[in-house]
Write a protein that holds these residues in place. Sequence first.
Motif, PDB file in Angstrom:
ATOM      1  N   SER A 135     -45.890 -43.911 -67.252  1.00 35.29           N
ATOM      2  CA  SER A 135     -46.509 -42.782 -67.958  1.00 35.29           C
ATOM      3  C   SER A 135     -45.526 -41.706 -68.408  1.00 35.29           C
ATOM      4  O   SER A 135     -45.930 -40.696 -68.990  1.00 35.29           O
ATOM      5  CB  SER A 135     -47.586 -42.141 -67.063  1.00 35.29           C
ATOM      6  OG  SER A 135     -47.086 -41.891 -65.771  1.00 35.29           O
ATOM      7  N   GLY A 136     -44.242 -41.915 -68.149  1.00 38.20           N
ATOM      8  CA  GLY A 136     -43.230 -41.017 -68.671  1.00 38.20           C
ATOM      9  C   GLY A 136     -43.150 -39.685 -67.959  1.00 38.20           C
ATOM     10  O   GLY A 136     -43.683 -39.486 -66.873  1.00 38.20           O
ATOM     11  N   ALA A 137     -42.455 -38.742 -68.617  1.00 37.56           N
ATOM     12  CA  ALA A 137     -42.276 -37.391 -68.072  1.00 37.56           C
ATOM     13  C   ALA A 137     -42.593 -36.397 -69.176  1.00 37.56           C
ATOM     14  O   ALA A 137     -41.712 -35.977 -69.921  1.00 37.56           O
ATOM     15  CB  ALA A 137     -40.842 -37.209 -67.568  1.00 37.56           C
ATOM     16  N   GLY A 138     -43.865 -36.046 -69.278  1.00 31.38           N
ATOM     17  CA  GLY A 138     -44.304 -35.209 -70.394  1.00 31.38           C
ATOM     18  C   GLY A 138     -44.517 -33.753 -70.061  1.00 31.38           C
ATOM     19  O   GLY A 138     -45.002 -32.990 -70.904  1.00 31.38           O
ATOM     20  N   LEU A 139     -44.184 -33.327 -68.847  1.00 28.30           N
ATOM     21  CA  LEU A 139     -44.401 -31.937 -68.446  1.00 28.30           C
ATOM     22  C   LEU A 139     -43.110 -31.147 -68.668  1.00 28.30           C
ATOM     23  O   LEU A 139     -42.110 -31.392 -67.984  1.00 28.30           O
ATOM     24  CB  LEU A 139     -44.822 -31.868 -66.975  1.00 28.30           C
ATOM     25  CG  LEU A 139     -45.218 -30.490 -66.438  1.00 28.30           C
ATOM     26  CD1 LEU A 139     -46.482 -30.002 -67.122  1.00 28.30           C
ATOM     27  CD2 LEU A 139     -45.425 -30.555 -64.925  1.00 28.30           C
ATOM     28  N   PRO A 140     -43.085 -30.221 -69.604  1.00 24.10           N
ATOM     29  CA  PRO A 140     -41.831 -29.532 -69.937  1.00 24.10           C
ATOM     30  C   PRO A 140     -41.402 -28.515 -68.894  1.00 24.10           C
ATOM     31  O   PRO A 140     -42.226 -27.925 -68.190  1.00 24.10           O
ATOM     32  CB  PRO A 140     -42.161 -28.832 -71.268  1.00 24.10           C
ATOM     33  CG  PRO A 140     -43.647 -28.641 -71.235  1.00 24.10           C
ATOM     34  CD  PRO A 140     -44.193 -29.816 -70.485  1.00 24.10           C
ATOM     35  N   ILE A 198     -49.958 -48.518 -67.529  1.00 22.53           N
ATOM     36  CA  ILE A 198     -50.288 -47.144 -67.905  1.00 22.53           C
ATOM     37  C   ILE A 198     -49.134 -46.567 -68.708  1.00 22.53           C
ATOM     38  O   ILE A 198     -48.049 -46.340 -68.173  1.00 22.53           O
ATOM     39  CB  ILE A 198     -50.563 -46.283 -66.661  1.00 22.53           C
ATOM     40  CG1 ILE A 198     -51.676 -46.905 -65.817  1.00 22.53           C
ATOM     41  CG2 ILE A 198     -50.921 -44.861 -67.070  1.00 22.53           C
ATOM     42  CD1 ILE A 198     -51.869 -46.239 -64.468  1.00 22.53           C
ATOM     43  N   GLY A 199     -49.361 -46.376 -69.989  1.00 21.49           N
ATOM     44  CA  GLY A 199     -48.335 -45.827 -70.865  1.00 21.49           C
ATOM     45  C   GLY A 199     -47.722 -46.871 -71.766  1.00 21.49           C
ATOM     46  O   GLY A 199     -47.347 -47.955 -71.304  1.00 21.49           O
ATOM     47  N   SER A 200     -47.624 -46.557 -73.062  1.00 20.95           N
ATOM     48  CA  SER A 200     -47.062 -47.517 -74.020  1.00 20.95           C
ATOM     49  C   SER A 200     -45.695 -47.078 -74.522  1.00 20.95           C
ATOM     50  O   SER A 200     -45.309 -47.362 -75.652  1.00 20.95           O
ATOM     51  CB  SER A 200     -48.011 -47.708 -75.207  1.00 20.95           C
ATOM     52  OG  SER A 200     -48.126 -46.501 -75.954  1.00 20.95           O
ATOM     53  N   GLY A 201     -44.965 -46.366 -73.662  1.00 19.19           N
ATOM     54  CA  GLY A 201     -43.591 -46.016 -73.990  1.00 19.19           C
ATOM     55  C   GLY A 201     -42.649 -47.168 -73.701  1.00 19.19           C
ATOM     56  O   GLY A 201     -43.085 -48.305 -73.485  1.00 19.19           O
ATOM     57  N   LEU A 240     -41.140 -42.971 -78.076  1.00 14.39           N
ATOM     58  CA  LEU A 240     -40.632 -43.551 -79.320  1.00 14.39           C
ATOM     59  C   LEU A 240     -41.388 -43.008 -80.516  1.00 14.39           C
ATOM     60  O   LEU A 240     -40.849 -42.919 -81.623  1.00 14.39           O
ATOM     61  CB  LEU A 240     -40.768 -45.083 -79.296  1.00 14.39           C
ATOM     62  CG  LEU A 240     -40.154 -45.811 -78.107  1.00 14.39           C
ATOM     63  CD1 LEU A 240     -40.459 -47.301 -78.191  1.00 14.39           C
ATOM     64  CD2 LEU A 240     -38.655 -45.565 -78.045  1.00 14.39           C
ATOM     65  N   GLU A 241     -42.649 -42.644 -80.294  1.00 10.77           N
ATOM     66  CA  GLU A 241     -43.502 -42.135 -81.367  1.00 10.77           C
ATOM     67  C   GLU A 241     -43.474 -40.613 -81.431  1.00 10.77           C
ATOM     68  O   GLU A 241     -43.312 -40.043 -82.495  1.00 10.77           O
ATOM     69  CB  GLU A 241     -44.944 -42.632 -81.162  1.00 10.77           C
ATOM     70  CG  GLU A 241     -45.895 -42.283 -82.276  1.00 10.77           C
ATOM     71  CD  GLU A 241     -45.651 -43.053 -83.554  1.00 10.77           C
ATOM     72  OE1 GLU A 241     -45.866 -42.487 -84.643  1.00 10.77           O
ATOM     73  OE2 GLU A 241     -45.242 -44.224 -83.477  1.00 10.77           O
ATOM     74  N   TYR A 242     -43.641 -39.944 -80.296  1.00 10.11           N
ATOM     75  CA  TYR A 242     -43.763 -38.484 -80.343  1.00 10.11           C
ATOM     76  C   TYR A 242     -42.441 -37.757 -80.151  1.00 10.11           C
ATOM     77  O   TYR A 242     -42.320 -36.575 -80.505  1.00 10.11           O
ATOM     78  CB  TYR A 242     -44.793 -37.987 -79.316  1.00 10.11           C
ATOM     79  CG  TYR A 242     -44.374 -38.026 -77.875  1.00 10.11           C
ATOM     80  CD1 TYR A 242     -43.489 -37.086 -77.347  1.00 10.11           C
ATOM     81  CD2 TYR A 242     -44.887 -38.984 -76.992  1.00 10.11           C
ATOM     82  CE1 TYR A 242     -43.114 -37.111 -76.010  1.00 10.11           C
ATOM     83  CE2 TYR A 242     -44.527 -39.017 -75.650  1.00 10.11           C
ATOM     84  CZ  TYR A 242     -43.639 -38.074 -75.170  1.00 10.11           C
ATOM     85  OH  TYR A 242     -43.267 -38.095 -73.848  1.00 10.11           O
ATOM     86  N   GLY A 243     -41.432 -38.413 -79.569  1.00  9.56           N
ATOM     87  CA  GLY A 243     -40.225 -37.693 -79.185  1.00  9.56           C
ATOM     88  C   GLY A 243     -39.027 -37.879 -80.098  1.00  9.56           C
ATOM     89  O   GLY A 243     -38.301 -36.921 -80.382  1.00  9.56           O
ATOM     90  N   ILE A 244     -38.784 -39.106 -80.546  1.00  8.82           N
ATOM     91  CA  ILE A 244     -37.573 -39.391 -81.329  1.00  8.82           C
ATOM     92  C   ILE A 244     -37.881 -39.268 -82.808  1.00  8.82           C
ATOM     93  O   ILE A 244     -38.796 -39.915 -83.317  1.00  8.82           O
ATOM     94  CB  ILE A 244     -37.032 -40.796 -80.998  1.00  8.82           C
ATOM     95  CG1 ILE A 244     -36.758 -40.904 -79.492  1.00  8.82           C
ATOM     96  CG2 ILE A 244     -35.767 -41.082 -81.800  1.00  8.82           C
ATOM     97  CD1 ILE A 244     -36.311 -42.283 -79.041  1.00  8.82           C
ATOM     98  N   PRO A 245     -37.139 -38.448 -83.542  1.00 11.61           N
ATOM     99  CA  PRO A 245     -37.466 -38.182 -84.943  1.00 11.61           C
ATOM    100  C   PRO A 245     -37.312 -39.389 -85.866  1.00 11.61           C
ATOM    101  O   PRO A 245     -36.562 -40.326 -85.579  1.00 11.61           O
ATOM    102  CB  PRO A 245     -36.478 -37.082 -85.335  1.00 11.61           C
ATOM    103  CG  PRO A 245     -36.012 -36.493 -84.057  1.00 11.61           C
ATOM    104  CD  PRO A 245     -36.035 -37.609 -83.064  1.00 11.61           C
TER     105      PRO A 245
END
Length: 463
Positions: free
Chosen positions: A236-241, A148-151, A181-186
Motif C-alpha cells: 500500500s505504499g507510503a502516502g502520508l506526508p 493491496i495496492g497497485s504500485g 507510478l501514476e500519481y507520483g512520477i511526472p
Amino acid sequence: MANMQKEKVKMKELDPSYRARCFEEVACGYTEEEAILEAQRCLNCKNRPCVSGCPVGVKIPDFIKKVADGDFEGAYNVITSTNALPAVCGRVCPQESQCEGKCVRAIKGESVAIGRLERFCADYHMQHSNTVSDIPSLMDNAPHIAIIGSGPSGLSCAGALVDKGYRVTIYEAFHVAGGVLEYGIPEFRLPKSIVKKEIETLKRKGVKIELNSVVGRIITVDELFEQGYSAVFIGSGAGLPSFLGIPGESACGVYSANEYLTRVNLMRAYKDEYDTPIIKAKNIAVVGGGNVAMDAARCAMRLGADNVYVIYRRSEEEMPARREEIHHAKEEGITFRLLTNPSKILSDENGFVCGVECDVMSLGDPDASGRRRPEPTGEKTVIDIDAIIIAVGTTPNPLIRTTTPGLETNRKGCIVVGEDGVSTSKAGVYAGGDAVTGAATVILAMGAGKNAAEAIDEYLKKN
C-alpha cells in the motif's frame, strides 16, 4: 566481440528551453542502430556482477547479447522472465547505483547503458507486438491471492504470482491503477501511456484489479480471508506526508510534495482541459533534496513559474536525488539554494505564502546517515515566494495497521517483517515496498513484491 568504445552511446533529449515548459518525455530513447552499438559494449563477464546489483535479478548479459544480435523481442522475453515492468524500470530505476554501478566497464570508463537498453527493448515490444507471450493457464480452483495496492510492489507481486498459475486480485484505492507510478512520477519522466500498457499486459495475463477499493474502509484484511483468499500481500505504499514542524506551515500555498504531485499527475493539472485546483505560483520553493523534490520543482517550472528554488540544508554532494535528475533540473533553469534550511514560512495579510525565512547552514561531522551534519551558522536569509512544496519524505498511511489486529508495525508506522523481508507477524499476510521500508525506489519495491510472491508460493505449498 565486445565493442571497445569507452563511452556510452548518448541518448537524445529534448532541448532544455523547450522541455522546461512542457510535459513531453525528456529522454527520446535509442534507435535500433544505437541500441545494437551500445549492447556491443557489454563484455559478457563470466561472474555477471551487474545481475547482483539488480533487485529483481534481470539476466542482464543474456538480454544485452540478444540486443547486440538484433533479436529485440528475444531480449524483451529474457527481461520479462524476472521483471514485470521493464518499460518503467528502464526509465526510473537508479541504475547508476545498482546494475550499472557494478558494471566492469565502469572501472576504466563508462558502464554499459543497461537501463537505456531495457527501456529500448520494452518500447520495441510495445510498438511491434500485440501479444503476451507464455500466458499462464489459470485453474478455477487455484488459490486466490489478494494484493493491496497497485504500485510497483503490488504489480510485481501480481505478475510473479499469475505466472505461477495463481488467481490474483489487486485492490486499488484510487480510480486508476499504478500507485506512485501514476500519481507520483511526472509525465516527462514516465509517460502514463507506458504505465497503462504495462498494467494492461498484467491484466491480459489474468490479473484482476478492483479500483476505488480502500482496504481498511470497505473491507479489512481479515474479511479478505473470510471471502476465501488464501494469502494477502500488502503493498500500500507510503502516502502520508511529513512536514517540517516550523511556524507558518498552515498558510495557503503550502503543499506536501505528495499532494502537489498528485494534483499534477493524477488530476492532470498540466492539461488545460482539466480544471484541477492548484496554485500556479510565479515564485515557488521546494524543500528537500531527493528525487521527489526534483520532480516537484520541475513540475512547478512547467506549470509556468518564473523562479523555482530547491532549498536543501546540505551541499549538492549530499543530495540523495539521482545525478541525472539534478542535472536536468539545472538545465531547465531551477535555482538551487544549498546549505539553507527553512525556519519559518511567511504569509501576507490574507494568509497566503509570501516568503520563507531560512537558516544559513554549514556542514559539520558526519551523522548516523554517513552524511555531514548541517549546523546553523547564525545567519538568516529570506526568499520571496508565492507557494512552497515540502518534499522531506513520507510514511505509510495508518489505515491498514489500525484495522488489522495482529499486524506489527514500528514507530514510523512501517510494517515489521521477518528475516525473509516480506513475512509479517500475521499468518498468511505478506508485505513489501514503501509500506515496509518507508519511501524508497521503484525497483526495491518491485524486488520486495517478487520476493513476496516466492514466499507466498512456498507458504501455500506447505499449507
